[in-house]
Motif scaffolding. Structure first.
Motif, mmCIF file in Angstrom:
data_model
loop_
_atom_site.group_PDB
_atom_site.id
_atom_site.type_symbol
_atom_site.label_atom_id
_atom_site.label_comp_id
_atom_site.label_asym_id
_atom_site.label_seq_id
_atom_site.Cartn_x
_atom_site.Cartn_y
_atom_site.Cartn_z
ATOM 1 N N LEU A 28 -2.638 -23.215 -25.763
ATOM 2 C CA LEU A 28 -2.085 -22.479 -24.121
ATOM 3 C C LEU A 28 -3.090 -21.270 -23.845
ATOM 4 O O LEU A 28 -2.147 -21.152 -22.402
ATOM 5 C CB LEU A 28 -1.268 -20.605 -24.860
ATOM 6 C CG LEU A 28 0.156 -20.859 -25.795
ATOM 7 C CD1 LEU A 28 0.439 -19.982 -26.510
ATOM 8 C CD2 LEU A 28 1.585 -21.675 -24.817
ATOM 9 N N ALA A 29 -4.301 -20.847 -24.421
ATOM 10 C CA ALA A 29 -5.773 -20.453 -23.647
ATOM 11 C C ALA A 29 -6.649 -21.893 -23.210
ATOM 12 O O ALA A 29 -7.298 -21.251 -22.610
ATOM 13 C CB ALA A 29 -5.604 -19.401 -24.397
ATOM 14 N N THR A 62 0.103 -13.590 -25.244
ATOM 15 C CA THR A 62 -0.825 -15.263 -25.543
ATOM 16 C C THR A 62 -1.051 -14.791 -26.908
ATOM 17 O O THR A 62 -0.258 -16.803 -27.781
ATOM 18 C CB THR A 62 -1.830 -16.145 -25.300
ATOM 19 O OG1 THR A 62 -1.702 -15.629 -23.823
ATOM 20 C CG2 THR A 62 -1.567 -17.210 -25.319
ATOM 21 N N ARG A 113 3.290 -19.105 -17.906
ATOM 22 C CA ARG A 113 3.242 -18.563 -19.105
ATOM 23 C C ARG A 113 5.354 -19.346 -19.201
ATOM 24 O O ARG A 113 5.578 -20.234 -19.731
ATOM 25 C CB ARG A 113 3.816 -17.157 -20.302
ATOM 26 C CG ARG A 113 2.141 -17.001 -19.942
ATOM 27 C CD ARG A 113 1.403 -17.485 -21.563
ATOM 28 N NE ARG A 113 0.278 -17.029 -21.187
ATOM 29 C CZ ARG A 113 -0.889 -18.097 -21.244
ATOM 30 N NH1 ARG A 113 -0.835 -18.510 -20.985
ATOM 31 N NH2 ARG A 113 -1.899 -17.570 -21.412
#
Ligand SMILES: Nc1ncnc2c1ncn2[C@@H]1O[C@H](COP(=O)(O)OP(=O)(O)OP(=O)(O)O)[C@@H](O)[C@H]1O
Length: 391
Positions: free
Chosen positions: A227-228, A304, A340
């Motif tokens: 995700l990051a 997140t 997202r």
């Protein structure tokens, strides 16, 4: 496995409602305050025995009523199974399967596996420890229903100890110093018995939570990086009240050391009339790139992390239970940026069943094959049908 029908009676704002659902993505759409979250919460309670929103059952029962009922038809390999949960205002919840005999929750939780992502989840990272304990308890119960009973036992023992400590504290206030009445001598002996049991059951609970956190560590690290970015690191640390279990497991050494700890704090527990240690005070921390997330992480990083935690929970349940949980996304789209949203929808597209709640048309997910349910509309239809039956 998917839910084909969800029905509630006297559940929060709902007098009575039946919702038909489909495999794939279902969207419950309706104005603020209509009762969409109440519906998906009912499913969460049916699955886990508890709600992430409240710590007792009373708020789940419609005001003025004495019990709520949640029913779900679950389709699996052409078979339909009906699960029913009764939630009384006071007393223990009970389950039933296919109209069979009444079941204790330890024989009922986890039969329908579900993971619920909601706006409150940001508090899993930055809020008070209660939410994090609840997360651990709900996940562990879905992995192994015997955990649910263990947690109930520990809660009960903590309550018994707390009541006795209050009684001893009161006696001390009335009589002063170390003088005790016959009643308080009896309370003291009973306290020793409760404390020994509290240590035994509390150690088991601590070890189960420790194992769970260790099982989530790999998935959350991988998912957070997806995700990051691959340069990010996440570490979950358990902060148990019975920390002795981390070194010595559930053992005689741990029990002795915890017992000694109780002896050291005895005067303080009696003076305050409450438990000062025990699993009801456990916590866990998220360390993000070497810094504790609580207090240091940005708003976006908290989101997140919360999302990564839920997806890690999903992955673990799917793997251990051998079937995909139902994914609930409660009102999360309003809070997330486009990137997202897309990440969540890509994930949702691959699952057996996803239930999404949205209040605004602009938050409706832009994907094909979505089953949109207008909640106000089905509530009206249901009301008219019920009125016709009663005529
Ligand atoms: N025990 C209860 N008895 C009666 N009504 C209740 C009870 N608990 C909650 N409510 C009502 O339920 C309503 C909130 O429902 P819910 O949170 O499901 O709405 P929602 O459709 O998800 O709204 P939003 O889009 O704003 O999140 C409130 O009006 C609240 O007063």
């Amino acid at each position: 496995m998917y839910i084909s029908r969800l029905a509630v009676d006297h559940y929060r704002s709902w007098e009575s409602l039946v919702v038909d659902l489909q495999p794939g993505i279902n969207v419950l759409y309706g104005r603020n305050g209509l009762g969409k979250t109440n519906l998906v919460e009912a499913l969460e309670v049916l699955s886990t025995g508890s709600s992430h929103r409240v710590s007792s059952s009373a708020p789940l029962v419609q005001r003025g009523q004495h019990k709520a009922t949640v029913r779900a038809n679950v389709q699996e390999d052409e078979h339909t199974t009906t699960y029913e949960l009764t939630i009384p205002l006071r007393g223990a919840n009970r389950g039933r399967i296919n109209n069979g005999s009444s079941l204790y929750m330890r024989d009922f939780v986890g039969r329908i596996s579900c993971v619920c992502f909601s706006p409150d989840d940001q508090h899993l990272v930055a809020g008070d420890p209660n939410g994090r304990r609840n997360f651990l308890d709900q996940t562990a119960s879905q992995l192994d229903p015997s955990y649910y009973q263990l947690k109930q036992d520990v809660t009960h023992l903590a309550q018994q100890r707390g009541a006795l400590l209050k009684q001893l504290s009161h006696s001390q206030e009335v009589l002063g110093g170390d003088s005790y009445t016959d009643n308080s001598q009896a309370a003291l002996s009973t306290l020793e018995v409760w404390t020994a049991q509290f240590i035994q059951q509390g150690m088991k609970l601590t070890e189960r939570r420790l194992q769970l956190i260790r099982s989530l560590q790999g998935p959350i690290q991988d998912i957070y990086q997806q995700l990051a970015g691959s340069d990010q690191s996440v570490h979950m640390t358990y902060l148990p009240s019975f920390a002795e279990v981390i070194d010595d497991g559930v053992s005689a050494q741990s029990a002795t050391r915890i017992s000694q700890h109780f002896q050291r704090i005895y005067a303080g527990e009696v003076a305050r009339g409450q438990n000062l240690i025990g699993p009801q005070r456990d916590d866990m921390a998220f360390v993000l790139n070497g810094m504790e997330a609580k207090g240091y992480a940005s708003n976006g990083e908290e989101w997140t992390l919360a999302l990564a935690l839920r997806l890690a929970q999903f992955q673990l349940l799917a793997q251990e239970n051998n079937h995909q949980p139902i994914l609930i996304l409660d009102d999360v789209f309003a809070q997330l940026d486009e990137h997202r949203r897309r990440q969540i929808l890509n994930f949702a597209n691959d699952q057996n069943q996803v239930i999404i709640t949205v209040a605004a048309a602009t938050d409706l997910p832009q994907v094909d094959d979505v089953h949109v349910i207008d909640v106000a509309d089905i509530a009206d239809q249901h009301r008219i049908a019920m009125e016709e039956v009663s005529l």
